[in-house]
Enzyme design. Structure first.
Site, PDB file in Angstrom:
ATOM      1  N   CYS A 119       0.861  -1.181   0.000  1.00 18.17           N
ATOM      2  CA  CYS A 119       0.000   0.000   0.000  1.00 18.17           C
ATOM      3  C   CYS A 119       0.897   1.229   0.000  1.00 18.17           C
ATOM      4  CB  CYS A 119      -0.946   0.021   1.197  1.00 18.17           C
ATOM      5  SG  CYS A 119      -2.334   1.148   0.903  1.00 18.17           S
ATOM      6  N   CYS A 129      -3.784   6.139   0.239  1.00 17.94           N
ATOM      7  CA  CYS A 129      -3.318   4.832  -0.234  1.00 17.94           C
ATOM      8  C   CYS A 129      -2.987   4.815  -1.721  1.00 17.94           C
ATOM      9  CB  CYS A 129      -4.367   3.771   0.093  1.00 17.94           C
ATOM     10  SG  CYS A 129      -4.709   3.649   1.861  1.00 17.94           S
ATOM     11  N   LYS A 194     -12.350  -4.650   2.394  1.00 12.04           N
ATOM     12  CA  LYS A 194     -11.740  -3.830   3.444  1.00 12.04           C
ATOM     13  C   LYS A 194     -12.627  -2.611   3.652  1.00 12.04           C
ATOM     14  CE  LYS A 194      -7.605  -1.256   4.661  1.00 12.04           C
ATOM     15  NZ  LYS A 194      -6.236  -0.901   4.295  1.00 12.04           N
ATOM     16  N   ARG A 204      -2.830   3.449  12.717  1.00 11.16           N
ATOM     17  CA  ARG A 204      -2.332   4.652  12.037  1.00 11.16           C
ATOM     18  C   ARG A 204      -1.274   5.360  12.872  1.00 11.16           C
ATOM     19  NH1 ARG A 204      -7.961   6.396   9.020  1.00 11.16           N
ATOM     20  NH2 ARG A 204      -8.083   4.457   7.803  1.00 11.16           N
ATOM     21  N   ARG A 216     -10.745   7.825   3.992  1.00 13.65           N
ATOM     22  CA  ARG A 216     -10.525   6.803   2.966  1.00 13.65           C
ATOM     23  C   ARG A 216     -11.843   6.278   2.364  1.00 13.65           C
ATOM     24  NH1 ARG A 216      -5.297   6.626   4.071  1.00 13.65           N
ATOM     25  NH2 ARG A 216      -4.355   5.578   5.867  1.00 13.65           N
ATOM     26  N   GLU A 232     -16.900  -7.553  -4.512  1.00 12.38           N
ATOM     27  CA  GLU A 232     -15.454  -7.269  -4.430  1.00 12.38           C
ATOM     28  C   GLU A 232     -14.641  -8.562  -4.428  1.00 12.38           C
ATOM     29  OE1 GLU A 232     -13.466  -4.799  -4.511  1.00 12.38           O
ATOM     30  OE2 GLU A 232     -14.462  -2.958  -3.895  1.00 12.38           O
ATOM     31  N   LYS A 247     -11.748  -7.447   6.399  1.00  8.77           N
ATOM     32  CA  LYS A 247     -11.097  -6.599   7.395  1.00  8.77           C
ATOM     33  C   LYS A 247     -11.946  -5.396   7.701  1.00  8.77           C
ATOM     34  CE  LYS A 247      -7.067  -3.673   7.703  1.00  8.77           C
ATOM     35  NZ  LYS A 247      -5.960  -3.117   6.998  1.00  8.77           N
ATOM     36  N   SER A 273      -6.129  -3.462  14.654  1.00  8.45           N
ATOM     37  CA  SER A 273      -5.528  -2.807  15.813  1.00  8.45           C
ATOM     38  C   SER A 273      -6.545  -2.402  16.875  1.00  8.45           C
ATOM     39  CB  SER A 273      -4.725  -1.585  15.358  1.00  8.45           C
ATOM     40  OG  SER A 273      -5.538  -0.695  14.611  1.00  8.45           O
ATOM     41  N   TYR A 312      -2.529  -9.257  16.172  1.00  7.72           N
ATOM     42  CA  TYR A 312      -1.443  -8.817  17.054  1.00  7.72           C
ATOM     43  C   TYR A 312      -1.323  -9.750  18.259  1.00  7.72           C
ATOM     44  CZ  TYR A 312      -2.026  -4.890  13.969  1.00  7.72           C
ATOM     45  OH  TYR A 312      -2.131  -4.134  12.827  1.00  7.72           O
TER      46      TYR A 312
HETATM   47  C1  PBG Z   1      -3.061   0.415   5.108  1.00 10.06           C
HETATM   48  C2  PBG Z   1      -3.511  -0.511   6.166  1.00 10.06           C
HETATM   49  C3  PBG Z   1      -4.305  -0.217   7.272  1.00 10.06           C
HETATM   50  C4  PBG Z   1      -4.354  -1.372   8.046  1.00 10.06           C
HETATM   51  C5  PBG Z   1      -3.622  -2.343   7.375  1.00 10.06           C
HETATM   52  N1  PBG Z   1      -3.130  -1.797   6.197  1.00 10.06           N
HETATM   53  C6  PBG Z   1      -4.904   1.037   7.741  1.00 10.06           C
HETATM   54  C7  PBG Z   1      -5.763   1.850   6.879  1.00 10.06           C
HETATM   55  O1  PBG Z   1      -6.304   1.409   5.860  1.00 10.06           O
HETATM   56  O2  PBG Z   1      -5.877   2.999   7.252  1.00 10.06           O
HETATM   57  C8  PBG Z   1      -5.071  -1.500   9.350  1.00 10.06           C
HETATM   58  C9  PBG Z   1      -4.601  -2.561  10.241  1.00 10.06           C
HETATM   59  C10 PBG Z   1      -5.017  -2.415  11.646  1.00 10.06           C
HETATM   60  O3  PBG Z   1      -5.781  -1.522  12.037  1.00 10.06           O
HETATM   61  O4  PBG Z   1      -4.568  -3.256  12.417  1.00 10.06           O
HETATM   62  N2  PBG Z   1      -3.660   0.302   3.881  1.00 10.06           N
HETATM   63 ZN    ZN Z   2      -3.099   2.195   2.669  1.00 12.21          ZN
END
Ligand code: PBG
Ligand code: ZN
Length: 324
Positions: A119, A129, A194, A204, A216, A232, A247, A273, A312
């Site tokens: 990304c 992104c 996603k 972030r 986004r 998708e 996700k 996260s 994690y």
């Molecule tokens: C970036 C990306 C993100 C995550 C994984 N790859 C964040 C976003 O899209 O802002 C999030 C992972 C997480 O929150 O653990 N494209």
């Molecule tokens: Zn990204």
């Protein structure tokens, strides 16, 4: 019918329960997300994600040795570059932080699967992104850069390429690019469904990748949509994705389930996260039993239909599960 049927008969002991258990967790299906940064001997704690760190390559390698011994299937790498620019050039440089880390891990003899997240947002000064034209991310112009990054990562030793950008057509573009460079056997895991989620907040901070303007929502999915997720996924599979990802995980267990029952392909789920941090925070307050909530959460994601979980909690869970 009662009293002939007594479901409690099969719950009478741990051996009995284990015998009829429908879903199992295994470290062999867990992927640990890691943040790699410049320098040496750097271990910067991520305040919103207790137990997670930005690690320089030397410490990343050390940490991966330990995680590998726990039986964890693999790691997915996120890079924190030396510097950022509007085109995210550090994201597809041959000597960028992620390719360097991949080479170091391979040289150190790490045999865990090395996933490279692809990304632009960790590398662009604006934090989006892809590259920006007229105040929006330019889809088709971004495809070329994602393809370049994918090839660079594959050359550096990535076992799996995982695009997380949500540009249309990126799986086909990356597949073509990999095939043309001799990486026809490198699988693509697409972040297919996603969502534009507030649960990415702590990440972030960890990846220093918050968008500097706007959000986004013009490329990540609307949390209200389920049928769109199936479209998708169908598109990404047509384009050549080997594994599809949903996700976040917990607010989207229905999506995981529908994807798994609609398409007979391996499904990954990203326990993101915010989902991690909430459990850590509640347990720090003494409100929940962290270990049990963690295992129940991961089990729930598997039961919904995920084969693979990015989490994690991977090392902690693997320690409890043992090797198999
Ligand atoms: C970036 C990306 C993100 C995550 C994984 N790859 C964040 C976003 O899209 O802002 C999030 C992972 C997480 O929150 O653990 N494209
Ligand atoms: Zn990204």
């Amino acid at each position: 019918m009662f009293p002939i049927e007594r479901p409690r008969r099969l719950r009478s002991s741990e051996r009995m329960r284990a015998m009829v258990r429908e879903t199992r967790l295994s470290a062999a299906q867990l992927i640990y997300p890691m943040f790699v940064c410049p320098g040496s001997n750097v271990r910067t704690p991520i305040s919103s994600m207790p137990g997670c760190f930005q690690l320089s390559i030397d410490l990343l390698v050390e940490e991966c040795r330990k995680i590998e011994d726990l039986g964890v299937a693999g790691v997915i790498l996120f890079g924190i570059p030396e510097s950022k620019d509007p085109e995210g050039t550090a994201g597809y440089a041959e000597d960028g932080i992620v390719p360097k880390a991949l080479r170091a891990l391979k040289e150190a003899g790490i045999t865990m699967l090395l996933w490279a997240d692809v990304c632009m947002c960790e590398y662009t000064s604006h934090g989006h992104c892809g590259i920006i034209h007229d105040n929006d991310v330019d889809n088709d112009a971004t495809l070329e850069l994602l393809t370049r990054a994918s090839v660079v990562y594959a050359k550096a030793g990535a076992d799996i390429i995982a695009p997380s950008d949500m540009m249309d057509g990126r799986v086909a573009a990356i597949r073509d690019g990999l095939d043309a460079e001799g990486f026809a056997n490198t699988p693509i895991v697409s972040y297919a469904a996603k969502y534009a989620s507030a649960y990415y907040g702590p990440f972030r901070e960890a990846a220093e990748s918050a968008p500097q303007f706007g959000d986004r929502r013009s490329y990540q999915m609307d949390p209200a949509n389920a049928e769109e997720a199936l479209r998708e996924v169908a598109l990404d599979l047509e384009e050549g994705a080997d594994i599809v990802m949903v996700k976040p995980a917990l607010p989207y267990l229905d999506i995981i389930h529908r994807v798994k029952t609609t398409f007979q392909v391996p499904v990954a789920a990203y326990n993101v996260s915010g989902e991690y941090s909430m459990i850590c925070a509640a347990s720090e307050k003494g409100w929940i039993d962290k270990e049990r909530v963690m295992m129940e959460t991961l089990l729930g994601i598997r039961r919904a239909g995920a084969d693979i979980i990015l989490t994690y909690f991977a090392p902690e869970a693997a320690r409890i599960l043992g090797r198999d």
